[in-house]
Write a protein that holds these residues in place. Structure first.
Motif, PDB file in Angstrom:
ATOM      1  N   GLY A 280      -6.209  -3.123   6.275  1.00 46.95           N
ATOM      2  CA  GLY A 280      -5.124  -1.885   6.908  1.00 46.95           C
ATOM      3  C   GLY A 280      -3.833  -1.834   5.636  1.00 46.95           C
ATOM      4  O   GLY A 280      -3.651  -2.334   4.811  1.00 46.95           O
ATOM      5  N   GLU A 281      -2.737  -0.696   6.176  1.00 47.60           N
ATOM      6  CA  GLU A 281      -2.258  -0.316   6.295  1.00 47.60           C
ATOM      7  C   GLU A 281      -1.082  -1.329   7.005  1.00 47.60           C
ATOM      8  O   GLU A 281      -0.977  -1.878   7.435  1.00 47.60           O
ATOM      9  N   TRP A 282       0.362  -1.547   5.739  1.00 49.37           N
ATOM     10  CA  TRP A 282       1.535  -2.068   5.974  1.00 49.37           C
ATOM     11  C   TRP A 282       1.046  -3.849   7.191  1.00 49.37           C
ATOM     12  O   TRP A 282       1.981  -3.687   7.702  1.00 49.37           O
ATOM     13  N   ILE A 283       0.596  -4.123   6.670  1.00 46.20           N
ATOM     14  CA  ILE A 283      -0.061  -5.452   6.729  1.00 46.20           C
ATOM     15  C   ILE A 283       1.377  -6.697   6.310  1.00 46.20           C
ATOM     16  O   ILE A 283       1.406  -6.175   4.941  1.00 46.20           O
ATOM     17  N   ASN A 284       1.506  -7.229   6.624  1.00 43.57           N
ATOM     18  CA  ASN A 284       2.162  -8.849   5.931  1.00 43.57           C
ATOM     19  C   ASN A 284       1.708  -9.882   5.750  1.00 43.57           C
ATOM     20  O   ASN A 284       1.348 -10.231   6.793  1.00 43.57           O
ATOM     21  N   LEU A 285       1.078 -10.750   4.502  1.00 42.43           N
ATOM     22  CA  LEU A 285       0.384 -11.834   5.126  1.00 42.43           C
ATOM     23  C   LEU A 285       1.558 -13.177   4.166  1.00 42.43           C
ATOM     24  O   LEU A 285       2.004 -13.031   2.992  1.00 42.43           O
ATOM     25  N   GLY A 286       1.514 -14.418   5.179  1.00 50.69           N
ATOM     26  CA  GLY A 286       2.379 -14.873   5.310  1.00 50.69           C
ATOM     27  C   GLY A 286       2.514 -15.897   4.215  1.00 50.69           C
ATOM     28  O   GLY A 286       1.438 -15.922   3.716  1.00 50.69           O
ATOM     29  N   ALA A 287       3.104 -16.100   3.449  1.00 47.38           N
ATOM     30  CA  ALA A 287       3.230 -17.142   1.882  1.00 47.38           C
ATOM     31  C   ALA A 287       1.959 -18.058   3.035  1.00 47.38           C
ATOM     32  O   ALA A 287       2.445 -19.010   3.735  1.00 47.38           O
ATOM     33  N   GLY A 288       1.081 -18.461   1.911  1.00 48.11           N
ATOM     34  CA  GLY A 288      -0.075 -19.335   1.731  1.00 48.11           C
ATOM     35  C   GLY A 288      -1.462 -18.792   2.693  1.00 48.11           C
ATOM     36  O   GLY A 288      -1.826 -20.017   3.518  1.00 48.11           O
TER      37      GLY A 288
END
Length: 426
Positions: A280-288
């Protein structure tokens, strides 16, 4: 022609993406389902019938569009269009008489008179559809009525090719900067004049078209394989973008992405694999952060949908993440994972659970609530301000209502998680 895009009970199977938007706003190919439906019936006047929780959202996003306006709906003959329908490439319309357009046993659209709309509303629509199916002449109209999110992912490559054919004039294709390496036919390449491409970028159109939209930025050492679409203002940061991928507007994407759809305004800045997924929107996937899209035994993937386990019939299925969900460094997502809106997923060594209800956290290897509304509101406001957007009162009211609506499911999942923990420790 008057058309009304409607949501039926089937949209519940498109959660978590459909929790916070009408189904016709979901992307497949370069554009939304609603854009494709309007294009199929063009020229047309458009209204919508949506869930009550989304009425204000629609007024904010589409000012001037009739939303659940029964006076407008019942004024004259109207084509009611299923928001889950992906129309075929070519329209073959004869809408002079009332009828229902069918895809197998699903209603794609219904041409109904003003008299037949007397008792039609968002609350009675499903009953009306059943009546029209049984009383009006039927026509097989082709296309696909989407049942689940993985249907959109599976169809995305086909829709990317279809949109390229319908939306792109021949004289616009083929141009490329001298520093861009193109593998395959150049007439399958479309670069907006305002897009910026660094040297050392490779575009491969062998298997399908590549479209880079306005003011997108593609950094050096990126490889784009068609069919794929890079939306307006999206930045590609030395990434490998495989075929069948749609990246919506204002995303930041690095690492490797294969056969996936990102709705927009999502950050996957760092290395990590995302495959056969819909975000979706405004998702943040952290490094790795990595997701599995294939079981080690190559078996069929199951996904939890609307409270039940559903067999997908597919061996490649990734993850489905709702708006404002975030992952921590090194998070590992299992094959067929679903996480609702405002989830907070933190690594705990092994793969995370395959299902997390909205407003939940996975913290220190255990499921917990993530329902501190003032804190969530502050974080969402900060994230959106960084991209020049505002977490409006309308959005706040929508997500606050979703918080209340999902309470029972969240508490059920928390009880089951605690029971499993106690059994393991016994």
């Amino acid at each position: 022609m008057r058309i009304c895009l409607f949501e039926d009970r089937g949209v519940a199977s498109l959660e978590p993406l459909a929790l916070s938007r009408p189904a016709f706003e979901l992307l497949c190919g370069q554009t939304s389902l609603g854009s494709k439906q309007s294009r199929y019936f063009a020229p047309c006047e458009v209204g919508v019938l949506v869930r009550p929780a989304l009425v204000d959202w629609c007024h904010q996003r589409q000012p001037g569009t009739p939303v659940n306006d029964l006076a407008w709906l019942r004024k004259e003959t109207t084509v009611l269009v299923n928001s889950r329908w992906l129309p075929p490439l070519h329209a073959a319309l004869d809408l002079d008489e009332t009828c229902v357009g069918m895809v197998d046993d699903e209603v794609a659209y219904a041409v109904v008179s003003a008299d037949q709309l007397t008792y039609c509303s968002a609350n009675t629509l499903d009953d009306c559809l059943e009546t029209w199916k049984n009383t009006l002449p039927r026509r097989e109209v082709g296309g696909h009525v989407v049942q689940y999110l993985w249907d959109l992912v599976q169809l995305n490559g086909e829709m990317l090719r279809q949109d390229f054919h319908q939306l792109t004039a021949d004289h616009l294709t083929g141009w490329r900067p001298a520093t861009l390496a193109v593998v395959g036919p150049t007439d399958r390449l479309l670069l907006d004049a305002t897009a910026r491409l660094d040297p050392m970028v490779v575009v491969d159109t062998t298997a399908g078209p590549v479209v880079i939209d306005r003011e997108a930025v593609v950094n050096a050492f990126t490889r784009l394989e068609g069919p794929c679409y890079v939306g307006p203002h999206t930045h590609i940061l030395g990434a490998k973008i495989r075929g069948g991928t749609t990246l919506g507007p204002h995303c930041r994407v690095g690492g490797e992405v294969e056969a996936s759809i990102i709705q927009g305004y999502t950050n996957k800045y760092h290395d990590g694999f995302l495959g056969h997924s819909y975000l979706g929107e405004w998702i943040n996937l952290g490094a790795g952060t990595n997701n599995s899209d294939l079981r080690n035994d190559y078996g069929e993937v199951t996904v939890q949908v609307d409270g039940r386990r559903v067999s997908t019939g597919l061996t490649k299925v990734g993850c489905f993440l709702g708006d404002h969900t975030k992952t921590g460094l090194g998070t590992l997502l299992n094959t067929g994972t679903t996480a609702g809106v405002f989830c907070n997923l933190l690594p705990a060594g092994p793969l995370l659970p395959k299902y997390l209800p909205s407003f939940c956290s996975w913290w220190n290897g255990a499921l917990a609530e993530n329902s501190d509304w003032p804190a969530l509101l502050q974080t969402a406001s900060t994230v959106m301000e960084r991209r020049g957007c505002t977490f409006t009162e309308t959005l706040a009211a929508l997500f606050r209502e979703l918080l209340d609506q999902t309470t029972a499911e969240r508490r059920r999942a928390l009880r089951e998680s605690e029971q499993r923990r106690l059994r393991r420790s016994a």
